[in-house]
Design a protein around this motif. Structure first.
Motif, PDB file in Angstrom:
ATOM      1  N   ILE A  23       0.845  -1.199   0.000  1.00  8.67           N
ATOM      2  CA  ILE A  23       0.000   0.000   0.000  1.00  8.67           C
ATOM      3  C   ILE A  23       0.874   1.241   0.000  1.00  8.67           C
ATOM      4  O   ILE A  23       2.061   1.208   0.373  1.00  8.67           O
ATOM      5  N   ASN A  24       0.291   2.369  -0.430  1.00  9.84           N
ATOM      6  CA  ASN A  24       1.017   3.633  -0.507  1.00  9.84           C
ATOM      7  C   ASN A  24       1.069   4.281   0.876  1.00  9.84           C
ATOM      8  O   ASN A  24       0.034   4.591   1.453  1.00  9.84           O
ATOM      9  N   LEU A  25       2.263   4.494   1.378  1.00  8.67           N
ATOM     10  CA  LEU A  25       2.435   5.039   2.734  1.00  8.67           C
ATOM     11  C   LEU A  25       1.900   6.455   2.857  1.00  8.67           C
ATOM     12  O   LEU A  25       1.480   6.872   3.942  1.00  8.67           O
ATOM     13  N   ASN A  26       1.871   7.220   1.762  1.00  7.58           N
ATOM     14  CA  ASN A  26       1.413   8.605   1.821  1.00  7.58           C
ATOM     15  C   ASN A  26      -0.090   8.763   1.618  1.00  7.58           C
ATOM     16  O   ASN A  26      -0.622   9.854   1.766  1.00  7.58           O
TER      17      ASN A  26
ATOM     18  N   LEU B  88      10.320   5.916   8.778  1.00  6.29           N
ATOM     19  CA  LEU B  88       9.568   5.403   9.934  1.00  6.29           C
ATOM     20  C   LEU B  88      10.479   5.111  11.120  1.00  6.29           C
ATOM     21  O   LEU B  88      10.008   4.979  12.244  1.00  6.29           O
ATOM     22  N   GLN B  89      11.774   5.014  10.859  1.00  9.17           N
ATOM     23  CA  GLN B  89      12.718   4.830  11.965  1.00  9.17           C
ATOM     24  C   GLN B  89      12.745   6.054  12.882  1.00  9.17           C
ATOM     25  O   GLN B  89      13.130   5.953  14.046  1.00  9.17           O
ATOM     26  N   ASP B  90      12.346   7.218  12.345  1.00  9.14           N
ATOM     27  CA  ASP B  90      12.303   8.436  13.168  1.00  9.14           C
ATOM     28  C   ASP B  90      11.341   8.289  14.347  1.00  9.14           C
ATOM     29  O   ASP B  90      11.513   8.931  15.383  1.00  9.14           O
ATOM     30  N   ILE B  91      10.305   7.466  14.175  1.00  7.84           N
ATOM     31  CA  ILE B  91       9.333   7.251  15.264  1.00  7.84           C
ATOM     32  C   ILE B  91       9.493   5.849  15.858  1.00  7.84           C
ATOM     33  O   ILE B  91       8.561   5.279  16.400  1.00  7.84           O
ATOM     34  N   HIS B  92      10.731   5.317  15.703  1.00  6.59           N
ATOM     35  CA  HIS B  92      11.135   4.071  16.372  1.00  6.59           C
ATOM     36  C   HIS B  92      10.315   2.854  15.926  1.00  6.59           C
ATOM     37  O   HIS B  92       9.936   2.022  16.753  1.00  6.59           O
ATOM     38  N   LEU B  93      10.054   2.763  14.629  1.00  7.13           N
ATOM     39  CA  LEU B  93       9.380   1.595  14.084  1.00  7.13           C
ATOM     40  C   LEU B  93      10.384   0.738  13.319  1.00  7.13           C
ATOM     41  O   LEU B  93      11.341   1.255  12.728  1.00  7.13           O
ATOM     42  N   SER B  94      10.147  -0.563  13.327  1.00  2.00           N
ATOM     43  CA  SER B  94      11.038  -1.487  12.649  1.00  2.00           C
ATOM     44  C   SER B  94      10.722  -1.500  11.157  1.00  2.00           C
ATOM     45  O   SER B  94       9.674  -2.004  10.725  1.00  2.00           O
ATOM     46  N   VAL B  95      11.638  -0.928  10.381  1.00  2.00           N
ATOM     47  CA  VAL B  95      11.421  -0.819   8.943  1.00  2.00           C
ATOM     48  C   VAL B  95      11.565  -2.176   8.264  1.00  2.00           C
ATOM     49  O   VAL B  95      10.904  -2.452   7.253  1.00  2.00           O
ATOM     50  N   ASP B  96      12.389  -3.052   8.811  1.00  2.00           N
ATOM     51  CA  ASP B  96      12.607  -4.365   8.190  1.00  2.00           C
ATOM     52  C   ASP B  96      11.304  -5.143   8.052  1.00  2.00           C
ATOM     53  O   ASP B  96      11.084  -5.828   7.046  1.00  2.00           O
ATOM     54  N   LYS B  97      10.423  -5.038   9.062  1.00  2.00           N
ATOM     55  CA  LYS B  97       9.171  -5.783   9.032  1.00  2.00           C
ATOM     56  C   LYS B  97       8.105  -5.096   8.179  1.00  2.00           C
ATOM     57  O   LYS B  97       7.182  -5.741   7.689  1.00  2.00           O
ATOM     58  N   LEU B  98       8.209  -3.783   8.009  1.00  2.00           N
ATOM     59  CA  LEU B  98       7.164  -3.032   7.309  1.00  2.00           C
ATOM     60  C   LEU B  98       7.508  -2.744   5.853  1.00  2.00           C
ATOM     61  O   LEU B  98       6.624  -2.375   5.073  1.00  2.00           O
ATOM     62  N   HIS B  99       8.774  -2.898   5.490  1.00  2.00           N
ATOM     63  CA  HIS B  99       9.198  -2.482   4.154  1.00  2.00           C
ATOM     64  C   HIS B  99       8.477  -3.259   3.059  1.00  2.00           C
ATOM     65  O   HIS B  99       8.154  -2.705   1.989  1.00  2.00           O
ATOM     66  N   GLU B 100       8.176  -4.524   3.296  1.00  2.00           N
ATOM     67  CA  GLU B 100       7.532  -5.323   2.256  1.00  2.00           C
ATOM     68  C   GLU B 100       6.062  -4.969   2.048  1.00  2.00           C
ATOM     69  O   GLU B 100       5.463  -5.338   1.041  1.00  2.00           O
ATOM     70  N   TRP B 101       5.468  -4.230   2.997  1.00  2.00           N
ATOM     71  CA  TRP B 101       4.054  -3.887   2.894  1.00  2.00           C
ATOM     72  C   TRP B 101       3.828  -2.457   2.396  1.00  2.00           C
ATOM     73  O   TRP B 101       2.700  -2.117   2.006  1.00  2.00           O
ATOM     74  N   LEU B 102       4.872  -1.640   2.406  1.00  2.00           N
ATOM     75  CA  LEU B 102       4.700  -0.214   2.139  1.00  2.00           C
ATOM     76  C   LEU B 102       5.544   0.231   0.958  1.00  2.00           C
ATOM     77  O   LEU B 102       6.630  -0.300   0.704  1.00  2.00           O
ATOM     78  N   ALA B 103       5.037   1.254   0.282  1.00  2.00           N
ATOM     79  CA  ALA B 103       5.769   1.871  -0.829  1.00  2.00           C
ATOM     80  C   ALA B 103       5.488   3.368  -0.804  1.00  2.00           C
ATOM     81  O   ALA B 103       4.487   3.825  -0.241  1.00  2.00           O
ATOM     82  N   VAL B 104       6.392   4.145  -1.393  1.00  2.00           N
ATOM     83  CA  VAL B 104       6.246   5.609  -1.413  1.00  2.00           C
ATOM     84  C   VAL B 104       6.333   6.082  -2.853  1.00  2.00           C
ATOM     85  O   VAL B 104       7.250   5.698  -3.593  1.00  2.00           O
ATOM     86  N   ASN B 105       5.412   6.924  -3.262  1.00  2.00           N
ATOM     87  CA  ASN B 105       5.445   7.477  -4.618  1.00  2.00           C
ATOM     88  C   ASN B 105       6.392   8.665  -4.679  1.00  2.00           C
ATOM     89  O   ASN B 105       6.610   9.366  -3.683  1.00  2.00           O
ATOM     90  N   GLU B 106       6.945   8.910  -5.848  1.00  2.00           N
ATOM     91  CA  GLU B 106       7.865  10.033  -6.020  1.00  2.00           C
ATOM     92  C   GLU B 106       7.094  11.356  -5.978  1.00  2.00           C
ATOM     93  O   GLU B 106       5.947  11.439  -6.383  1.00  2.00           O
TER      94      GLU B 106
END
Length: 301
Positions: free
Chosen positions: A176-179, A216-234
């Motif tokens: 899904i799109n993170l934004n 998302l690391q800025d708010i202390h979330l584990s990016v390794d577990k979330l990276h496969e579910w999220l994407a960011v548009n340019e």
């Protein structure tokens, strides 16, 4: 010289002489005036009689006053045990049962406020009622049928149909799109609950959008577990014009502090418009990492 201290005028000598004569006369008269002995008064029969009558009159007066104001003992009401309903009995009925007036008043006030005695055991809760009094009166308690059962309203509610999507989670491979995702959509990602979803959306609003998932690391979330579910548009971020906004707007951004915002505004005032971040590299408040972080969020026109 001693004559200077003891010298008196003619008038003063006369005064001293008169005073001395008066003192002598008073002293002489005291020898001729007889003094009455107190013992003679006490031995006088008339005095003793008058004194005895005086004392007797005082005692009689005190006795009469005590008799007039002596509290008459309260005559107890005769107890008459008879069947009674504590929900309808009046104060006289309670007094005839041997209850004091203050307790009868408490019962009436309890009833006036809507209190009810549903069963004989409820009468045991009357304030001040002893166990002995309750044992004596309990056989005579007779509660009417209309008070015996509490009126209750049974609330029958239909069981809500279970929401099958309430705990639904996306299957593996979903991106899904993170934004653009709201909290409801974010909660469908495994590992994200309501609190984390609100945290992501709130931080996205402060930033003006994400330009990479690693933020998302800025708010202390584990990016390794979330990276496969999220994407960011340019170009999905909102940009701030460095030549127009003030200090308050600049320092509200998570990547720009107060001192950096102050330098940007002062530079504008002294040297004109800012064309690129290269113009700010001479200031020690900025580092290469700062320029890298804020680049996706600024513009100059």
């Amino acid at each position: 010289m001693w004559k200077d201290f003891f010298y008196f005028s003619r008038t003063e000598r006369r005064g001293v002489l008169i005073l001395a004569v008066l003192i002598v006369l008073v002293c002489t008269a005291s020898w001729f005036i007889p003094t009455k002995d107190v013992t003679d008064i006490k031995e006088d029969p008339d005095f003793e009689k008058e004194y005895t009558e005086f004392i007797a009159s005082i005692k009689e007066r005190e006795h009469s006053q005590n008799t007039n104001y002596k509290r008459v003992p309260f005559q107890q009401r005769k107890v008459v045990l008879a069947p009674f309903d504590p929900n309808t009995a009046d104060s006289v009925s309670f007094l005839n049962l041997g209850l004091p007036s203050w307790m009868a008043g408490n019962i009436l006030r309890y009833r006036a406020k809507g209190g009810k005695f549903r069963q004989p055991a409820d009468f045991r809760k009357v304030y001040g009622l002893t166990e002995e009094q309750y044992t004596t009166l309990s056989p005579y308690i007779s509660i009417a049928e209309k008070f015996a059962f509490k009126d209750t309203i049974r609330l029958l509610s239909r069981r809500k149909a279970q929401d099958t999507l309430l705990h639904y989670k996306y299957p593996a491979g979903t991106v899904i799109n993170l934004n653009q995702a709201d909290t409801t959509e974010l909660k469908k990602i495994p590992g994200i609950g309501s609190a984390i979803a609100r945290m992501i959306v709130g931080y996205r609003k402060q930033l003006g959008g994400f330009y990479k998932v690693e933020q998302l690391q800025d708010i202390h979330l584990s990016v390794d577990k979330l990276h496969e579910w999220l994407a960011v548009n340019e170009n999905g971020t909102q940009r701030i014009n460095l030549n127009k906004v003030g200090i308050e707007r600049l320092k509200a951004h998570p990547y720009i502090n107060f001192y950096q915002a102050k330098i940007i505004v002062e530079y504008r005032k002294k040297k004109g418009k800012i064309q690129s971040l290269e113009q700010l590299k001479l200031y020690e408040e900025f580092s290469e990492k700062d320029f890298e972080r804020i680049s996706p969020y600024i513009c100059f026109e």
